[in-house]
Design a protein around this motif. Structure first.
Motif, mmCIF file in Angstrom:
data_model
loop_
_atom_site.group_PDB
_atom_site.id
_atom_site.type_symbol
_atom_site.label_atom_id
_atom_site.label_comp_id
_atom_site.label_asym_id
_atom_site.label_seq_id
_atom_site.Cartn_x
_atom_site.Cartn_y
_atom_site.Cartn_z
ATOM 1 N N THR A 117 0.802 -1.229 0.114
ATOM 2 C CA THR A 117 -0.001 0.096 0.279
ATOM 3 C C THR A 117 0.871 1.151 0.074
ATOM 4 N N ARG B 148 2.518 1.810 -3.511
ATOM 5 C CA ARG B 148 1.277 2.121 -4.231
ATOM 6 C C ARG B 148 1.024 3.494 -4.184
ATOM 7 N N PHE B 149 1.166 4.016 -2.982
ATOM 8 C CA PHE B 149 0.518 5.294 -2.786
ATOM 9 C C PHE B 149 1.921 6.349 -3.085
ATOM 10 N N GLY C 269 2.028 6.343 -6.808
ATOM 11 C CA GLY C 269 0.911 7.203 -7.204
ATOM 12 C C GLY C 269 1.019 8.631 -7.217
ATOM 13 N N ASN D 16 -7.387 1.668 0.468
ATOM 14 C CA ASN D 16 -6.003 1.443 -0.052
ATOM 15 C C ASN D 16 -5.764 1.535 -1.421
ATOM 16 N N GLY D 17 -6.881 1.325 -2.353
ATOM 17 C CA GLY D 17 -6.910 1.492 -3.896
ATOM 18 C C GLY D 17 -6.483 0.330 -4.671
ATOM 19 N N TYR D 18 -6.747 -0.131 -5.504
ATOM 20 C CA TYR D 18 -6.344 -0.963 -6.464
ATOM 21 C C TYR D 18 -5.651 -0.584 -7.691
ATOM 22 N N ASP D 19 -4.581 -1.171 -8.303
ATOM 23 C CA ASP D 19 -3.933 -0.632 -9.620
ATOM 24 C C ASP D 19 -4.831 -1.263 -10.700
ATOM 25 N N ILE E 188 -7.207 -5.635 0.113
ATOM 26 C CA ILE E 188 -6.948 -5.175 -1.254
ATOM 27 C C ILE E 188 -6.550 -6.363 -2.218
ATOM 28 N N ARG F 124 -10.748 2.416 -7.243
ATOM 29 C CA ARG F 124 -9.354 2.579 -7.984
ATOM 30 C C ARG F 124 -8.652 3.211 -7.139
ATOM 31 N N LEU F 125 -7.183 3.113 -7.481
ATOM 32 C CA LEU F 125 -6.030 3.732 -6.661
ATOM 33 C C LEU F 125 -6.229 5.268 -6.878
ATOM 34 N N SER G 200 -8.476 6.903 -4.500
ATOM 35 C CA SER G 200 -7.954 6.942 -3.350
ATOM 36 C C SER G 200 -6.932 8.189 -3.391
#
Length: 372
Positions: free
Chosen positions: A20, A23-24, A27, A177-180, A281, A349-350, A353
């Protein structure tokens, strides 16, 4: 914004909180922010790489659950914090507490995420079902860490409600937490020689994979089912012995992102047996790939929020066997519902987020701006 993300470790790809944070960070950089990571294993050009701190007994136990602890190196961390608009904390451990104190001394706004569910700790020391133990952990985390923050990132409404019930103050921001979006359905439905069931998650007591193996063992279609458990953890050897003893064809392993997507796209059913879960997630990624989920209807888990009807929920081993047999025997309905689930997943969706996280960060920065 110039943002520093503080987390004990960033190099263990089987840890959900680590993924997570990665990804954050990636992103937010794509969205134009300058992001540094302060952690063991940080290897970005501007990151703050720290040494691992050894804690007798604790480090041995935590290593089995993919956790390392960072050594607080004040001068190095202070250099990383220079010029930061905000410092965001992922974990509530000793390293983070010292970094929080330093950020306050430097006048830098801070926010925190709640990723460590107390039951994750208690289940791994076999005290998960003792309520007072979990209440004490909630109290300890609030008293020693989260009470120092005005804004807390909660990955689900479930955990936000739990924090309020345990006396946590401040503003709760419910942000997935959002997914790719690389996780998406295959162009053609899976065509397998066996019915492929998959679960992704740490192999630990609270994830409860033993119930999945037992449910398949009791299925009328056991010989036609192949199970894949993706993850590492303290229960790996025990689960392998159980699968062999109960005659369930089971594959174990860990897959990098591209291979994981292919595996999910080519599977027939996703099962999530975790009794303790802040969000999951892994489950969102699976339904984004067009898999129907079957989820443990546990009062300590947020994951039931992803079930669109009762056919995707189970209460015990017998109930899970019924759900598995139903989806095995109704392939057309499974394919139809897989498309419905893939569309439903898009709300997590990421990018959405990240937009919400930016709002939380901006709120904290703007609140502190006059004082700074």
């Amino acid at each position: 914004m110039n943002i520093v993300i503080v987390i004990d470790l960033i190099d263990t790809l089987t840890n959900g909180s680590v993924m997570t944070a990665r990804r954050f960070a990636d992103g937010l950089r794509r969205r134009g922010h300058a992001v540094k990571i302060a952690a063991v294993g940080a290897d970005g050009e501007n990151d703050c790489a720290l040494e691992e701190k050894y804690l007798p007994l604790i480090s041995e136990v935590s290593a089995k659950n993919q956790i390392k602890f960072a050594k607080f190196e004040r001068d190095k961390v202070a250099r990383a914090f220079e010029g930061a608009d905000l410092v965001h904390f992922i974990f509530p451990f000793g390293f983070e507490k010292k970094c929080k104190k330093l950020a306050d001394e430097m006048g830098i706004p801070t926010t925190a995420a709640f990723h460590v569910q107390p039951e994750n700790i208690s289940y791994n020391v076999r005290l998960g079902k003792i309520g007072i133990v979990n209440r004490l952990i909630y109290f300890y985390l609030r008293r020693t860490f989260y009470s120092r923050f005005n804004r807390i990132h909660c990955p689900s409404a479930f955990i936000a409600d739990s924090l309020r019930r345990h006396g946590y103050g401040g503003q709760m921001y419910v942000i997935s937490n959002g997914y790719d979006e690389a996780f998406k359905p295959a162009e053609e439905p899976a065509r397998n020689d066996k019915f492929e069931i998959v679960m992704v998650g740490r192999l630990s007591p609270e994830k409860n994979q033993k119930t999945l193996i037992a449910a398949i063992a009791a299925s009328a279609h056991r010989e036609e089912i192949r199970l894949t458990l993706l993850g590492n953890g303290s229960c790996a050897a025990r689960l392998k012995r159980q699968a062999a003893r109960q005659g369930v064809q089971t594959e174990f392993g860990f897959l990098p992102k591209k291979q994981l997507i292919k595996k999910l796209q080519s599977s027939d059913l996703y099962v999530h047996t975790a009794t303790v879960e802040i969000e999951a997630i892994a489950c969102i990624e699976a339904i984004a790939c067009g898999l129907v989920p079957v989820i443990a209807n546990s009062p300590l888990s947020a994951t039931p929020q992803f079930a669109l009807d009762g056919r995707s929920l189970f209460s015990d081993r017998k109930d899970l066997t019924v759900r598995i047999d139903y989806w095995f025997e109704h392939p057309s309905e499974r394919i139809r519902m897989g498309k419905v689930y893939a569309e439903f997943a898009r709300r997590y969706r990421l990018e959405k987020s990240l937009e919400q996280a930016e709002e939380m960060f901006a709120d904290q920065i703007n609140e502190r701006r006059p004082a700074r």
